[in-house]
Scaffold this active site. Sequence first.
Site, PDB file in Angstrom:
ATOM      1  N   GLY A  55      -6.915  -2.739   4.923  1.00 30.87           N
ATOM      2  CA  GLY A  55      -6.047  -2.051   5.876  1.00 30.87           C
ATOM      3  C   GLY A  55      -5.310  -0.953   5.139  1.00 30.87           C
ATOM      4  CG  HIS A  56      -7.027   1.519   2.811  1.00 27.34           C
ATOM      5  ND1 HIS A  56      -8.128   2.025   2.170  1.00 27.34           N
ATOM      6  CD2 HIS A  56      -6.792   0.303   2.247  1.00 27.34           C
ATOM      7  CE1 HIS A  56      -8.540   1.144   1.267  1.00 27.34           C
ATOM      8  NE2 HIS A  56      -7.745   0.093   1.305  1.00 27.34           N
ATOM      9  CD  GLN A  67     -10.648  -5.841   0.004  1.00 25.25           C
ATOM     10  OE1 GLN A  67     -11.686  -5.486  -0.525  1.00 25.25           O
ATOM     11  NE2 GLN A  67     -10.423  -5.635   1.283  1.00 25.25           N
ATOM     12  CG  ASP A  87      -1.869  -5.480   0.910  1.00 24.48           C
ATOM     13  OD1 ASP A  87      -2.682  -4.935   1.670  1.00 24.48           O
ATOM     14  OD2 ASP A  87      -1.754  -6.710   0.806  1.00 24.48           O
ATOM     15  CE  LYS A 128      -6.588  -0.404  -2.222  1.00 26.33           C
ATOM     16  NZ  LYS A 128      -5.622  -1.522  -2.205  1.00 26.33           N
TER      17      LYS A 128
HETATM   18  P1  IMP Z   1     -11.335 -12.066   2.458  1.00 22.31           P
HETATM   19  O1  IMP Z   1     -11.520 -10.778   1.760  1.00 22.31           O
HETATM   20  O2  IMP Z   1     -11.048 -11.929   3.918  1.00 22.31           O
HETATM   21  O3  IMP Z   1     -12.436 -13.034   2.157  1.00 22.31           O
HETATM   22  O4  IMP Z   1     -10.001 -12.735   1.861  1.00 22.31           O
HETATM   23  C1  IMP Z   1      -9.933 -13.196   0.512  1.00 22.31           C
HETATM   24  C2  IMP Z   1      -8.554 -12.938  -0.083  1.00 22.31           C
HETATM   25  O5  IMP Z   1      -8.365 -11.548  -0.244  1.00 22.31           O
HETATM   26  C3  IMP Z   1      -7.393 -13.417   0.791  1.00 22.31           C
HETATM   27  O6  IMP Z   1      -6.340 -13.838  -0.048  1.00 22.31           O
HETATM   28  C4  IMP Z   1      -6.978 -12.172   1.534  1.00 22.31           C
HETATM   29  O7  IMP Z   1      -5.638 -12.211   1.962  1.00 22.31           O
HETATM   30  C5  IMP Z   1      -7.185 -11.126   0.436  1.00 22.31           C
HETATM   31  N1  IMP Z   1      -7.440  -9.781   0.963  1.00 22.31           N
HETATM   32  C6  IMP Z   1      -8.570  -9.326   1.535  1.00 22.31           C
HETATM   33  N2  IMP Z   1      -8.437  -8.028   1.855  1.00 22.31           N
HETATM   34  C7  IMP Z   1      -7.211  -7.658   1.460  1.00 22.31           C
HETATM   35  C8  IMP Z   1      -6.503  -6.416   1.485  1.00 22.31           C
HETATM   36  O8  IMP Z   1      -7.000  -5.373   1.920  1.00 22.31           O
HETATM   37  N3  IMP Z   1      -5.234  -6.437   0.957  1.00 22.31           N
HETATM   38  C9  IMP Z   1      -4.702  -7.552   0.423  1.00 22.31           C
HETATM   39  N4  IMP Z   1      -5.319  -8.727   0.378  1.00 22.31           N
HETATM   40  C10 IMP Z   1      -6.572  -8.777   0.885  1.00 22.31           C
END
Ligand code: IMP
Length: 425
Positions: A40-41, A225, A13, A16
């Site tokens: 989520g971009h 991420q 977040d 990017k």
């Molecule tokens: P998962 O990727 O859904 O397995 O989540 C694992 C961890 O990564 C959790 O803490 C999510 O909130 C975090 N996470 C996954 N995708 C994003 C992102 O695009 N931005 C911020 N945090 C993310």
Amino acid sequence: MSNIILVGAQWGDEGKGKIIDILAKKSDYIIRYQGGNNAGHTIKIGKKQFILHLIPSGILHPHTRCVIGNGVVVDPEALFKEIAFLQQEGISVRKRLCISDRAHLIFPFHPLIDTLREEDRQKRAKIGTTKRGIGPCYGDKMMRLGIRMCDVIDEAYFRERLANILLEKNRIFKNIYKSPSCSYQKLLITYRNYAKRLKPYITDTTLLLNDAIGKKKRLLFEGAQGTLLDIDHGTYPFVTSSNATAGGAMTGTGIGPTHIDHVIGVVKAYTTRVGEGPLPTAFSSTMMEKIREKGGEYGATTGRPRRCGWFDAVVVRHAALVNGLTSLAVTKLDVLDELSTIKVCVGYRIKGKIIRNFPANTRLLSNAKPVYEEHPGWMKPTGQSKHFKQLPKKARAYLKRISQLIRVPISIVSIGAERSRTIVL
Ligand code: IMP
């Protein structure tokens, strides 16, 4: 030649989407290499806001070709929704998007297991996942149970692979979670239909991209991420299940590291985190509310409120090392405009000792007390500045100090969501 990897240098977040949008102007191919629709971009163009989860943000620039690399896990339902949304907005996708024949597919049992596992975990062990099935899908990939794009379009083989994976999944549903099993027939019909719709997009993107490199095309790798969510270099186990770092761009696309010219790390001028896991520089509750509201710090995928804190130079220095960052893009500087004092974390006090390197042990990190240096706030709006020199002197000093601590130059400063609110150094 200018091939760029763009990564998040914090916990995701970082903004990017906006930086990709700026760089896409001068790129031919934009490539997602890991993650899935957990990302989520957000890109703001005029009054319109786009949030993309799976398709590279570069799709908003008509001259680009976009690639979903082999390292991405694809939920077909989410993909079709995104394609439909873009087409509705008048953005052509069909001839511009390619999906790797080696990318793995997400099946409905993946989000289901993701949710059941999270509910089952003891409070302190919850990851706070997005429940999109990302972890379970990567798990199956590593267990050699996964189903790839090239498998789903080969119907006879797909039948075999589906029967194979369901054998295990239905045992898990029955014996561990005491929940209903998944119907082979239903999934076969659904994914056979998906396969027809996916087929026109599926290709050997490894060849496509290496060929593009041969033709001197400019490639932009869009990380999702962030470094601290990387499965190897992040705050394990509170991480996502892929390599969000620069190395992931190589394994997730089939491009060799010798083709990369720049690695840009995107950082917010402060820190945020969504989901569970330590955040050493977290604000006090009043400050947290203030910055969350000012910065609009709510998850673009799940809408969850993000935790916010001061800029953590230990974290970003770690990111500089593991990604080999060549420059930094600092976003949301304007969110700090009204603060009279701004802190930067330069070390952690752990068990009475000050450490300056990011520790592997997440339990120790949870008890770390940040060591701060304080900077005077500029207390002036920055949003209208067009050049670095137009920024208030104290804002420039803050940025210079960050760059000095991270030992990486700053190439971009973002001072608002719109394209125009960007300073390229
Ligand atoms: P998962 O990727 O859904 O397995 O989540 C694992 C961890 O990564 C959790 O803490 C999510 O909130 C975090 N996470 C996954 N995708 C994003 C992102 O695009 N931005 C911020 N945090 C993310």
